[in-house]
Scaffold this motif. Structure first.
Motif, PDB file in Angstrom:
ATOM      1  N   ASP A  13      -0.787  35.159  67.557  1.00 45.23           N
ATOM      2  CA  ASP A  13       0.072  34.088  66.849  1.00 45.23           C
ATOM      3  C   ASP A  13       0.050  32.694  67.286  1.00 45.23           C
ATOM      4  OD1 ASP A  13       1.114  35.634  64.764  1.00 45.23           O
ATOM      5  OD2 ASP A  13       2.836  36.221  66.074  1.00 45.23           O
ATOM      6  N   ILE A  14      -0.573  32.615  68.808  1.00 48.00           N
ATOM      7  CA  ILE A  14      -0.812  31.372  69.311  1.00 48.00           C
ATOM      8  C   ILE A  14      -2.057  31.190  69.893  1.00 48.00           C
ATOM      9  CG2 ILE A  14       0.210  29.562  71.099  1.00 48.00           C
ATOM     10  CD1 ILE A  14       3.085  31.015  70.735  1.00 48.00           C
ATOM     11  N   TRP A  15      -2.762  30.089  69.986  1.00 48.99           N
ATOM     12  CA  TRP A  15      -3.979  29.972  70.256  1.00 48.99           C
ATOM     13  C   TRP A  15      -3.984  28.438  70.969  1.00 48.99           C
ATOM     14  CZ3 TRP A  15      -8.513  32.870  69.240  1.00 48.99           C
ATOM     15  CH2 TRP A  15      -8.412  33.998  68.501  1.00 48.99           C
ATOM     16  N   LEU A  16      -4.918  28.184  71.884  1.00 42.78           N
ATOM     17  CA  LEU A  16      -5.196  27.029  72.496  1.00 42.78           C
ATOM     18  C   LEU A  16      -6.368  26.259  71.518  1.00 42.78           C
ATOM     19  CD1 LEU A  16      -5.488  28.077  76.098  1.00 42.78           C
ATOM     20  CD2 LEU A  16      -3.555  26.591  75.329  1.00 42.78           C
ATOM     21  N   ASN A  17      -6.030  25.075  71.382  1.00 37.20           N
ATOM     22  CA  ASN A  17      -7.138  24.246  70.785  1.00 37.20           C
ATOM     23  C   ASN A  17      -7.763  23.119  71.723  1.00 37.20           C
ATOM     24  OD1 ASN A  17      -5.327  22.178  71.041  1.00 37.20           O
ATOM     25  ND2 ASN A  17      -4.569  22.313  68.941  1.00 37.20           N
ATOM     26  N   SER A  18      -7.420  23.289  73.031  1.00 42.71           N
ATOM     27  CA  SER A  18      -7.810  22.594  73.797  1.00 42.71           C
ATOM     28  C   SER A  18      -7.414  23.062  75.201  1.00 42.71           C
ATOM     29  CB  SER A  18      -7.322  21.145  74.019  1.00 42.71           C
ATOM     30  OG  SER A  18      -7.517  20.610  75.131  1.00 42.71           O
ATOM     31  N   THR A  19      -8.316  22.953  76.170  1.00 44.22           N
ATOM     32  CA  THR A  19      -8.075  23.325  77.608  1.00 44.22           C
ATOM     33  C   THR A  19      -7.864  22.385  78.693  1.00 44.22           C
ATOM     34  OG1 THR A  19     -10.368  23.821  78.066  1.00 44.22           O
ATOM     35  CG2 THR A  19      -9.380  25.761  77.434  1.00 44.22           C
ATOM     36  N   GLU A  20      -7.710  21.356  78.106  1.00 44.88           N
ATOM     37  CA  GLU A  20      -7.326  19.898  78.825  1.00 44.88           C
ATOM     38  C   GLU A  20      -6.478  20.124  79.913  1.00 44.88           C
ATOM     39  OE1 GLU A  20      -6.135  15.276  78.143  1.00 44.88           O
ATOM     40  OE2 GLU A  20      -6.244  16.451  76.494  1.00 44.88           O
ATOM     41  N   HIS A  21      -5.419  20.843  79.685  1.00 45.17           N
ATOM     42  CA  HIS A  21      -4.095  20.725  80.640  1.00 45.17           C
ATOM     43  C   HIS A  21      -4.099  22.254  81.326  1.00 45.17           C
ATOM     44  CE1 HIS A  21      -2.849  17.805  77.819  1.00 45.17           C
ATOM     45  NE2 HIS A  21      -2.549  17.060  78.898  1.00 45.17           N
ATOM     46  N   TRP A  22      -5.318  22.749  81.469  1.00 42.75           N
ATOM     47  CA  TRP A  22      -5.404  24.255  82.031  1.00 42.75           C
ATOM     48  C   TRP A  22      -4.940  24.293  83.379  1.00 42.75           C
ATOM     49  CZ3 TRP A  22      -5.776  28.933  80.204  1.00 42.75           C
ATOM     50  CH2 TRP A  22      -6.099  30.173  81.117  1.00 42.75           C
ATOM     51  N   ASP A  23      -5.361  23.502  84.125  1.00 43.74           N
ATOM     52  CA  ASP A  23      -5.182  23.781  85.539  1.00 43.74           C
ATOM     53  C   ASP A  23      -3.666  23.476  85.928  1.00 43.74           C
ATOM     54  OD1 ASP A  23      -7.773  24.628  86.551  1.00 43.74           O
ATOM     55  OD2 ASP A  23      -8.566  22.436  86.634  1.00 43.74           O
ATOM     56  N   GLU A  24      -3.123  22.174  85.269  1.00 40.58           N
ATOM     57  CA  GLU A  24      -2.018  21.978  85.384  1.00 40.58           C
ATOM     58  C   GLU A  24      -0.866  23.098  84.735  1.00 40.58           C
ATOM     59  OE1 GLU A  24       1.649  19.906  86.565  1.00 40.58           O
ATOM     60  OE2 GLU A  24      -0.280  19.627  87.374  1.00 40.58           O
ATOM     61  N   ALA A  25      -1.178  23.833  83.890  1.00 39.63           N
ATOM     62  CA  ALA A  25      -0.405  24.695  83.279  1.00 39.63           C
ATOM     63  C   ALA A  25      -0.378  26.010  84.135  1.00 39.63           C
ATOM     64  CB  ALA A  25      -0.996  25.160  81.683  1.00 39.63           C
ATOM     65  N   CYS A  26      -1.598  26.470  84.607  1.00 39.98           N
ATOM     66  CA  CYS A  26      -1.613  27.616  85.541  1.00 39.98           C
ATOM     67  C   CYS A  26      -0.733  27.393  86.864  1.00 39.98           C
ATOM     68  CB  CYS A  26      -2.886  27.625  85.987  1.00 39.98           C
ATOM     69  SG  CYS A  26      -3.989  28.539  85.011  1.00 39.98           S
ATOM     70  N   ASP A  27      -0.672  26.048  87.387  1.00 34.17           N
ATOM     71  CA  ASP A  27       0.041  25.714  88.406  1.00 34.17           C
ATOM     72  C   ASP A  27       1.623  25.725  88.113  1.00 34.17           C
ATOM     73  OD1 ASP A  27      -2.345  25.211  89.827  1.00 34.17           O
ATOM     74  OD2 ASP A  27      -1.917  23.192  89.911  1.00 34.17           O
ATOM     75  N   ARG A  28       1.974  25.213  87.059  1.00 34.16           N
ATOM     76  CA  ARG A  28       3.391  25.172  86.616  1.00 34.16           C
ATOM     77  C   ARG A  28       3.782  26.613  86.346  1.00 34.16           C
ATOM     78  NH1 ARG A  28       5.570  20.285  83.145  1.00 34.16           N
ATOM     79  NH2 ARG A  28       4.457  18.531  84.223  1.00 34.16           N
ATOM     80  N   ALA A  29       3.107  27.549  86.043  1.00 33.61           N
ATOM     81  CA  ALA A  29       3.233  28.798  85.894  1.00 33.61           C
ATOM     82  C   ALA A  29       3.248  29.605  87.281  1.00 33.61           C
ATOM     83  CB  ALA A  29       2.437  29.661  84.859  1.00 33.61           C
ATOM     84  N   ASN A  30       3.012  28.781  88.377  1.00 33.80           N
ATOM     85  CA  ASN A  30       2.980  29.523  89.525  1.00 33.80           C
ATOM     86  C   ASN A  30       1.940  30.428  89.705  1.00 33.80           C
ATOM     87  OD1 ASN A  30       5.111  28.061  90.660  1.00 33.80           O
ATOM     88  ND2 ASN A  30       6.525  29.290  89.795  1.00 33.80           N
ATOM     89  N   PHE A  31       1.017  30.423  88.932  1.00 28.62           N
ATOM     90  CA  PHE A  31      -0.418  31.193  89.176  1.00 28.62           C
ATOM     91  C   PHE A  31      -1.111  30.730  90.329  1.00 28.62           C
ATOM     92  CE2 PHE A  31      -0.133  32.324  84.605  1.00 28.62           C
ATOM     93  CZ  PHE A  31       0.105  33.600  84.826  1.00 28.62           C
ATOM     94  N   THR A  32      -1.463  31.473  91.446  1.00 29.50           N
ATOM     95  CA  THR A  32      -2.237  31.025  92.535  1.00 29.50           C
ATOM     96  C   THR A  32      -3.584  31.043  92.051  1.00 29.50           C
ATOM     97  OG1 THR A  32      -2.482  33.287  93.268  1.00 29.50           O
ATOM     98  CG2 THR A  32      -0.528  32.028  94.307  1.00 29.50           C
TER      99      THR A  32
END
Length: 171
Positions: A13-32
């Motif tokens: 139901d939800i897709w990404l149309n950009s990966t521009e904020h990928w690294d910051e989004a991973c960091d905010r989700a506490n993914f190492t």
């Protein structure tokens, strides 16, 4: 007559149309660095010939983008866009919306949750804030009664409530 829209949410139901904020989004989700989903590859959208969309399992999207409003524009909701357009084009007013979310967290051991391909990551429970934001951006949340319901599994036996097995017709 009052119209109720019951929405079953799924992994696409939800897709990404950009990966521009990928690294910051991973960091905010506490993914190492060693325990983060791979950056998705683009796929051509079936809806728009020239657009590129990026697929990522639902639980990851919810964890990564729910607390990152600055990156909400990186998300697209192609099915929801089609439904809203249909309702608008046909002058259909929705008075109540029931959104069904899934959560299989209780039935899987930790080692299964480390694999981003596992069914655990397909759950939509963490996407509720994204769906709420989408509806708010489309001025829907103020006019309708919005009700989110979470379908939670508590057992792992084969049956209709073990969704991946039921979908694959392995009962």
């Amino acid at each position: 007559m009052k119209n109720t829209w019951i929405v079953t949410t799924g992994n696409s139901d939800i897709w990404l149309n950009s990966t521009e904020h990928w690294d910051e989004a991973c960091d905010r989700a506490n993914f190492t660095i060693d325990k983060r989903p791979n950056q998705p590859n683009s796929r051509n959208s079936n809806n728009k010939k020239d657009s590129k969309l990026y697929f990522l399992v639902s639980r990851c999207l919810g964890l990564m983008y729910s607390n990152y409003p600055e990156a909400f524009q990186d998300l697209t909701f192609p099915l929801w866009d089609l439904f809203l357009k249909y309702f608008e084009d046909n002058n259909i007013t929705i008075h109540r919306m029931i959104v069904l979310l899934t959560d299989q967290e209780k039935i899987f051991p930790k080692q299964d949750k480390d694999n981003f391909e596992h069914a655990f990551w397909k759950d939509t429970v963490k996407c509720q804030p994204l769906f709420e934001q989408y509806l708010q951006n489309h001025n829907w949340s103020k006019d309708i009664k919005l009700d989110f319901r979470i379908l939670t599994l508590t057992k792992t036996s084969k049956g209709l409530d073990y969704w991946d097995i039921a979908i694959l017709n392995e009962l």
